[in-house]
Write a protein that holds these residues in place. Structure first.
Motif, PDB file in Angstrom:
ATOM      1  N   LYS A 152      12.660   2.991   5.054  1.00 57.49           N
ATOM      2  CA  LYS A 152      13.028   4.398   4.838  1.00 57.49           C
ATOM      3  C   LYS A 152      11.787   5.291   4.792  1.00 57.49           C
ATOM      4  CE  LYS A 152      17.469   3.694   2.508  1.00 57.49           C
ATOM      5  NZ  LYS A 152      18.277   3.983   1.293  1.00 57.49           N
ATOM      6  N   HIS A 153      10.706   4.786   4.195  1.00 59.44           N
ATOM      7  CA  HIS A 153       9.477   5.567   4.130  1.00 59.44           C
ATOM      8  C   HIS A 153       8.855   5.716   5.522  1.00 59.44           C
ATOM      9  CE1 HIS A 153       8.904   4.491  -0.403  1.00 59.44           C
ATOM     10  NE2 HIS A 153       9.844   5.385  -0.202  1.00 59.44           N
ATOM     11  N   ILE A 154       8.857   4.651   6.284  1.00 55.66           N
ATOM     12  CA  ILE A 154       8.319   4.725   7.642  1.00 55.66           C
ATOM     13  C   ILE A 154       9.150   5.679   8.493  1.00 55.66           C
ATOM     14  CG2 ILE A 154       7.889   3.390   9.741  1.00 55.66           C
ATOM     15  CD1 ILE A 154       7.203   1.016   7.996  1.00 55.66           C
ATOM     16  N   ALA A 155      10.481   5.666   8.290  1.00 55.91           N
ATOM     17  CA  ALA A 155      11.345   6.586   9.038  1.00 55.91           C
ATOM     18  C   ALA A 155      11.025   8.037   8.678  1.00 55.91           C
ATOM     19  CB  ALA A 155      12.810   6.265   8.748  1.00 55.91           C
ATOM     20  N   LEU A 156      10.750   8.312   7.396  1.00 56.76           N
ATOM     21  CA  LEU A 156      10.395   9.675   6.996  1.00 56.76           C
ATOM     22  C   LEU A 156       9.090  10.123   7.645  1.00 56.76           C
ATOM     23  CD1 LEU A 156      11.275   9.601   3.180  1.00 56.76           C
ATOM     24  CD2 LEU A 156      12.437  10.908   4.949  1.00 56.76           C
ATOM     25  N   ILE A 157       8.119   9.216   7.733  1.00 58.06           N
ATOM     26  CA  ILE A 157       6.848   9.563   8.364  1.00 58.06           C
ATOM     27  C   ILE A 157       7.045   9.864   9.851  1.00 58.06           C
ATOM     28  CG2 ILE A 157       4.572   8.670   8.978  1.00 58.06           C
ATOM     29  CD1 ILE A 157       4.628   7.064   6.367  1.00 58.06           C
ATOM     30  N   ARG A 158       7.861   9.067  10.519  1.00 57.09           N
ATOM     31  CA  ARG A 158       8.084   9.264  11.954  1.00 57.09           C
ATOM     32  C   ARG A 158       8.933  10.501  12.232  1.00 57.09           C
ATOM     33  NH1 ARG A 158       9.519   2.983  13.653  1.00 57.09           N
ATOM     34  NH2 ARG A 158       7.377   2.169  13.472  1.00 57.09           N
ATOM     35  N   GLN A 159       9.801  10.869  11.292  1.00 56.15           N
ATOM     36  CA  GLN A 159      10.681  12.015  11.502  1.00 56.15           C
ATOM     37  C   GLN A 159      10.013  13.344  11.166  1.00 56.15           C
ATOM     38  OE1 GLN A 159      14.110  11.091   9.131  1.00 56.15           O
ATOM     39  NE2 GLN A 159      14.720   9.364  10.427  1.00 56.15           N
ATOM     40  N   GLY A 160       8.745  13.299  10.769  1.00 61.00           N
ATOM     41  CA  GLY A 160       8.016  14.544  10.549  1.00 61.00           C
ATOM     42  C   GLY A 160       8.100  15.072   9.137  1.00 61.00           C
ATOM     43  N   ALA A 161       8.176  14.203   8.144  1.00 61.78           N
ATOM     44  CA  ALA A 161       8.155  14.660   6.755  1.00 61.78           C
ATOM     45  C   ALA A 161       6.792  15.280   6.440  1.00 61.78           C
ATOM     46  CB  ALA A 161       8.439  13.498   5.803  1.00 61.78           C
ATOM     47  N   SER A 162       6.768  16.208   5.504  1.00 65.71           N
ATOM     48  CA  SER A 162       5.517  16.851   5.120  1.00 65.71           C
ATOM     49  C   SER A 162       4.636  15.825   4.399  1.00 65.71           C
ATOM     50  CB  SER A 162       5.808  18.041   4.196  1.00 65.71           C
ATOM     51  OG  SER A 162       4.606  18.663   3.816  1.00 65.71           O
ATOM     52  N   ILE A 163       3.477  15.545   4.979  1.00 64.29           N
ATOM     53  CA  ILE A 163       2.586  14.490   4.485  1.00 64.29           C
ATOM     54  C   ILE A 163       1.441  15.122   3.707  1.00 64.29           C
ATOM     55  CG2 ILE A 163       1.117  12.556   5.145  1.00 64.29           C
ATOM     56  CD1 ILE A 163       2.798  12.304   7.683  1.00 64.29           C
ATOM     57  N   GLY A 164       1.148  14.562   2.548  1.00 64.27           N
ATOM     58  CA  GLY A 164       0.074  15.073   1.698  1.00 64.27           C
ATOM     59  C   GLY A 164      -1.103  14.121   1.633  1.00 64.27           C
ATOM     60  N   ASP A 165      -1.827  14.163   0.525  1.00 64.03           N
ATOM     61  CA  ASP A 165      -2.998  13.310   0.342  1.00 64.03           C
ATOM     62  C   ASP A 165      -2.580  11.850   0.182  1.00 64.03           C
ATOM     63  OD1 ASP A 165      -4.438  15.580   0.478  1.00 64.03           O
ATOM     64  OD2 ASP A 165      -4.918  15.699  -1.661  1.00 64.03           O
ATOM     65  N   ALA A 166      -3.550  10.966   0.367  1.00 66.62           N
ATOM     66  CA  ALA A 166      -3.290   9.528   0.278  1.00 66.62           C
ATOM     67  C   ALA A 166      -4.408   8.856  -0.505  1.00 66.62           C
ATOM     68  CB  ALA A 166      -3.163   8.915   1.670  1.00 66.62           C
ATOM     69  N   LYS A 167      -4.122   7.665  -0.989  1.00 67.34           N
ATOM     70  CA  LYS A 167      -5.109   6.867  -1.716  1.00 67.34           C
ATOM     71  C   LYS A 167      -5.207   5.487  -1.080  1.00 67.34           C
ATOM     72  CE  LYS A 167      -4.460   9.065  -6.233  1.00 67.34           C
ATOM     73  NZ  LYS A 167      -4.131   8.840  -7.673  1.00 67.34           N
ATOM     74  N   LEU A 168      -6.425   5.014  -0.917  1.00 65.11           N
ATOM     75  CA  LEU A 168      -6.676   3.673  -0.412  1.00 65.11           C
ATOM     76  C   LEU A 168      -6.964   2.762  -1.594  1.00 65.11           C
ATOM     77  CD1 LEU A 168      -7.149   1.736   2.005  1.00 65.11           C
ATOM     78  CD2 LEU A 168      -9.554   2.425   1.921  1.00 65.11           C
ATOM     79  N   CYS A 169      -6.062   1.822  -1.859  1.00 69.40           N
ATOM     80  CA  CYS A 169      -6.189   0.902  -3.003  1.00 69.40           C
ATOM     81  C   CYS A 169      -6.404  -0.515  -2.496  1.00 69.40           C
ATOM     82  CB  CYS A 169      -4.937   0.955  -3.875  1.00 69.40           C
ATOM     83  SG  CYS A 169      -4.580   2.598  -4.529  1.00 69.40           S
ATOM     84  N   TYR A 170      -7.026  -1.333  -3.345  1.00 69.96           N
ATOM     85  CA  TYR A 170      -7.338  -2.715  -2.978  1.00 69.96           C
ATOM     86  C   TYR A 170      -6.834  -3.651  -4.063  1.00 69.96           C
ATOM     87  CZ  TYR A 170     -10.017  -6.900  -1.739  1.00 69.96           C
ATOM     88  OH  TYR A 170     -10.386  -8.173  -1.404  1.00 69.96           O
ATOM     89  N   ASP A 171      -6.028  -4.617  -3.669  1.00 71.46           N
ATOM     90  CA  ASP A 171      -5.526  -5.647  -4.588  1.00 71.46           C
ATOM     91  C   ASP A 171      -6.465  -6.837  -4.507  1.00 71.46           C
ATOM     92  OD1 ASP A 171      -4.156  -7.651  -5.948  1.00 71.46           O
ATOM     93  OD2 ASP A 171      -2.199  -6.868  -5.380  1.00 71.46           O
ATOM     94  N   MET A 172      -7.275  -7.037  -5.547  1.00 76.02           N
ATOM     95  CA  MET A 172      -8.274  -8.101  -5.510  1.00 76.02           C
ATOM     96  C   MET A 172      -7.633  -9.478  -5.506  1.00 76.02           C
ATOM     97  SD  MET A 172     -11.269  -6.656  -8.039  1.00 76.02           S
ATOM     98  CE  MET A 172     -12.279  -8.069  -7.630  1.00 76.02           C
ATOM     99  N   ARG A 173      -6.498  -9.621  -6.196  1.00 73.34           N
ATOM    100  CA  ARG A 173      -5.863 -10.942  -6.267  1.00 73.34           C
ATOM    101  C   ARG A 173      -5.315 -11.351  -4.905  1.00 73.34           C
ATOM    102  NH1 ARG A 173      -0.729 -12.865  -7.338  1.00 73.34           N
ATOM    103  NH2 ARG A 173       0.054 -10.741  -7.538  1.00 73.34           N
ATOM    104  N   LYS A 174      -4.672 -10.403  -4.213  1.00 74.98           N
ATOM    105  CA  LYS A 174      -4.100 -10.705  -2.892  1.00 74.98           C
ATOM    106  C   LYS A 174      -5.066 -10.423  -1.751  1.00 74.98           C
ATOM    107  CE  LYS A 174       0.635  -9.626  -4.340  1.00 74.98           C
ATOM    108  NZ  LYS A 174       1.836  -8.789  -4.059  1.00 74.98           N
ATOM    109  N   LYS A 175      -6.216  -9.766  -2.076  1.00 72.30           N
ATOM    110  CA  LYS A 175      -7.185  -9.363  -1.061  1.00 72.30           C
ATOM    111  C   LYS A 175      -6.499  -8.564   0.043  1.00 72.30           C
ATOM    112  CE  LYS A 175     -10.293 -13.232  -1.997  1.00 72.30           C
ATOM    113  NZ  LYS A 175     -11.176 -12.377  -2.815  1.00 72.30           N
ATOM    114  N   THR A 176      -5.773  -7.534  -0.390  1.00 71.47           N
ATOM    115  CA  THR A 176      -4.968  -6.725   0.525  1.00 71.47           C
ATOM    116  C   THR A 176      -5.207  -5.252   0.217  1.00 71.47           C
ATOM    117  OG1 THR A 176      -3.282  -8.449   0.568  1.00 71.47           O
ATOM    118  CG2 THR A 176      -2.632  -6.278   1.378  1.00 71.47           C
ATOM    119  N   PHE A 177      -5.283  -4.451   1.285  1.00 69.55           N
ATOM    120  CA  PHE A 177      -5.406  -3.010   1.146  1.00 69.55           C
ATOM    121  C   PHE A 177      -4.030  -2.363   1.237  1.00 69.55           C
ATOM    122  CE2 PHE A 177      -9.799  -3.857   2.423  1.00 69.55           C
ATOM    123  CZ  PHE A 177     -10.473  -3.044   1.521  1.00 69.55           C
TER     124      PHE A 177
END
Length: 449
Positions: A152-177
Motif C-alpha cells: 500500500k505504501h509503494i502504491a501511494l508513492i507510485r500514485q503521486g502522494a505528496s512526499i516529504g523528508d526521509a531518514k536513512l536508518c541502519y539495523d546493526m543486528r540485521k545489517k540492513t538499511f
C-alpha cells in the motif's frame, strides 16, 4: 484534510553501495557532534545563521558532506539546542512554582549524537525512480538502490502522494538499511454530521486505556503484562549496568530495542482496537502536558512508625520509574492518526480532576479515591465505580461539551489552550456543571446534528 504517514522501505544495496551508505551515516553523525560542540562553545547558540557561518566550510572540507547534507546538519543541531532552551525555561517556571526541585541539566554539556541516522530532503538529497528504485545522496554522489516495502505504501508513492523528508536508518543486528519516508495523503475531513458517537479515553498505568461511550459502554485494556515485562527489563538492566563489561553493554542495547518494540506493538494493538470498535466517532483524549512532573512522587523523611528511610526511598524510586516508562503520548498519537484514516476524529480536553470529580453530583476531592486505589467512592452522593472508568466518563462529558460548542459555533477546538489561565478556569467551571446521564448525552448529540 492532510495526514502524514511513514513508509518503511527496505533497501537492497550492493556491497559497494552498502559501504557508501555506511560512510555517509558515520560522517553525518560526526558532523552533528562537531557542530554541537561549536554551538556549546559559542554560548549554546541555537542560531542557524551563526552555526552555518562558523561550520559550513569545515563540514564540507573535513567531513566531505554534500552541500544539502551540510545545511541539514546545521539546522538539526540548531533545532536540538532550541528544544533544550525551551525545556530549560519550562523547568525554571516549574521550579518557581515549586512543581519540581530538580534542575534541568540538558545544557550542562554539548548534546551528543550517537545514532547514525541521516535526514534527507526530497528532490534535493533523494528522489524516487522507476522499477522500485530510489536515488540517495552519499559522500561521493548519488547512487540508485532498489527497495522493498508494504504494497500500500509503494502504491501511494507510485500514485503521486505528496512526499516529504526521509531518514536513512541502519539495523546493526540485521545489517540492513531502512528508508523511512514521510507521505502526506489526503483524507476526507470529518464533519459533525458524520461523527455520530462520542467516546472518552482514559490512559493510565494499571489499565493502559479505558474507554467509555456516551451511553455508558466501557472497554478496559489492562497493562499488567506490559508493566511486568517492563519491570523484568528494569531488573535486568540494573544487573548488566553493575557488571559494566563490553558484552553487558551490547546486551543492554539489545534489551532496550526489544523493550521499545514490545511497547510499540502493545500501543499499536490497543489503538487499533479502540479505533475499529468506534468508527465515525469523536474521540476525546486527555491533554497530559507535563503530567510526569505533576505525578512524580517525592522522597519522604524517616517515618515514625518504624519504617526505614531506605525502604520508603526504594518504593518511591520504583513508583517514579513506572511513571517515567508510561508511554501515554505515543498511545494517544497512534489513536489520533489511526482515527483520521478510518473516518473518526480525536481531540484533546483538559485532564484536570478527571479522576477526582464525581460525574453524577460533581463533587471534586482527592478523598473520592480511598488510598488512590482502583475504587472511586464519592464522599457526597456515595456513587461507587471503577476509578479509571470514572476518568473515562469525565473525558466523555467534556468531549460532549466540545462537540456541542462545535455544533453551536461551527469552530472545533482540537487542543485546549493551557496558556490562558482565565480561559482555562472558565472551562473548568463549565466542566464542574456537567452531570453523567446516558439519556441526556444522547439528546445532546441529537441536538448537535
Amino acid at each position: 484534510m492532510q495526514q502524514i504517514i511513514t513508509a518503511k522501505l527496505k533497501l537492497i544495496p550492493t556491497p559497494e553501495q552498502f559501504q557508501a551508505l555506511r560512510q555517509a551515516q558515520l560522517a553525518y553523525r560526526d558532523a552533528l557532534n562537531a557542530v554541537s560542540c561549536y554551538a556549546f562553545e559559542h554560548g549554546k547558540t541555537s542560531s542557524v545563521k551563526t552555526l552555518h557561518r562558523g561550520m559550513y566550510a569545515d563540514l564540507r572540507a573535513s567531513y566531505h558532506l554534500p552541500s544539502q547534507l551540510a545545511c541539514r546538519v546545521v539546522r538539526q543541531v540548531a533545532a536540538t539546542y532550541k528544544g533544550l532552551w525551551t525545556k530549560l525555561k519550562k523547568n525554571a517556571e516549574h521550579r518557581r512554582a515549586k512543581i519540581t526541585k530538580k534542575r534541568f541539566k540538558g545544557l550542562d554539556k554539548p548534546p551528543h549524537y550517537s545514532s547514525p541516522t541521516v535526514q534527507y530532503t526530497y528532490e534535493r538529497d533523494y528522489t524516487f525512480q522507476r522499477d522500485s528504485r530510489v536515488s540517495v545522496g552519499t559522500l561521493n554522489g548519488r547512487i540508485s538502490i532498489p527497495y522493498q516495502g508494504y504494497d500500500k505504501h509503494i502504491a501511494l508513492i507510485r500514485q503521486g502522494a505528496s512526499i516529504g523528508d526521509a531518514k536513512l536508518c541502519y539495523d546493526m543486528r540485521k545489517k540492513t538499511f531502512y528508508f523511512l519516508v514521510a507521505l502526506d495523503i489526503d483524507v476526507p475531513e470529518p464533519s459533525i454530521e458524520h461523527l455520530g458517537e462520542v467516546v472518552g479515553v482514559d490512559v493510565g498505568i494499571r489499565y493502559l486505556a479505558v474507554t467509555s461511550t456516551s451511553t455508558g459502554n466501557a472497554t478496559f485494556h489492562p497493562g499488567k503484562r506490559v508493566r511486568h515485562r517492563a519491570n523484568h527489563y528494569a531488573r535486568l538492566r540494573k544487573r548488566l549496568q553493575q557488571k559494566g563489561t563490553r558484552g553487558a553493554k551490547r546486551r543492554l542495547r539489545r534489551i532496550e530495542r526489544r523493550e521499545r518494540r514490545f511497547k510499540l506493538q502493545a500501543n499499536h494493538s490497543i489503538a487499533k482496537q479502540i479505533v475499529k470498535q468506534h468508527p465515525h466517532t469523536l474521540i476525546g483524549l486527555e491533554h497530559l502536558t507535563d503530567i510526569r512532573e505533576g505525578t512524580k512522587r517525592r522522597k519522604h523523611r524517616r517515618k515514625k512508625n518504624g519504617k526505614s528511610f531506605e525502604a520508603v526511598s526504594l518504593k518511591v524510586r520504583k513508583a517514579n520509574r513506572v511513571y517515567s516508562q508510561w508511554s501515554f503520548a505515543e498511545l494517544q498519537a497512534l489513536i489520533s492518526y489511526k482515527a483520521i484514516l478510518l473516518g473518526s476524529l480525536a481531540i484533546k480536553v483538559d485532564a484536570d480532576y478527571t479522576s477526582k470529580a464525581c460525574p453524577v453530583c460533581g463533587h471534586t476531592t482527592g478523598k473520592n479515591r480511598p488510598r488512590k486505589g482502583l475504587l472511586f467512592v464519592c464522599q457526597q452522593c456515595h456513587y461507587t465505580l471503577h476509578a479509571d472508568l470514572i476518568g473515562a466518563r469525565n473525558v466523555t462529558l467534556r468531549t460532549l461539551l466540545v462537540r456541542h460548542d462545535w455544533s453551536r459555533t461551527g469552530c472545533l477546538s482540537i487542543i485546549p489552550d493551557a496558556s490562558d489561565r482565565e480561559a482555562k478556569a472558565a472551562r473548568l467551571q463549565r466542566y464542574a456543571e456537567l452531570r453523567w446521564s446516558p439519556e441526556a448525552s444522547q439528546r445532546l448529540i441529537a441536538r448537535g446534528h
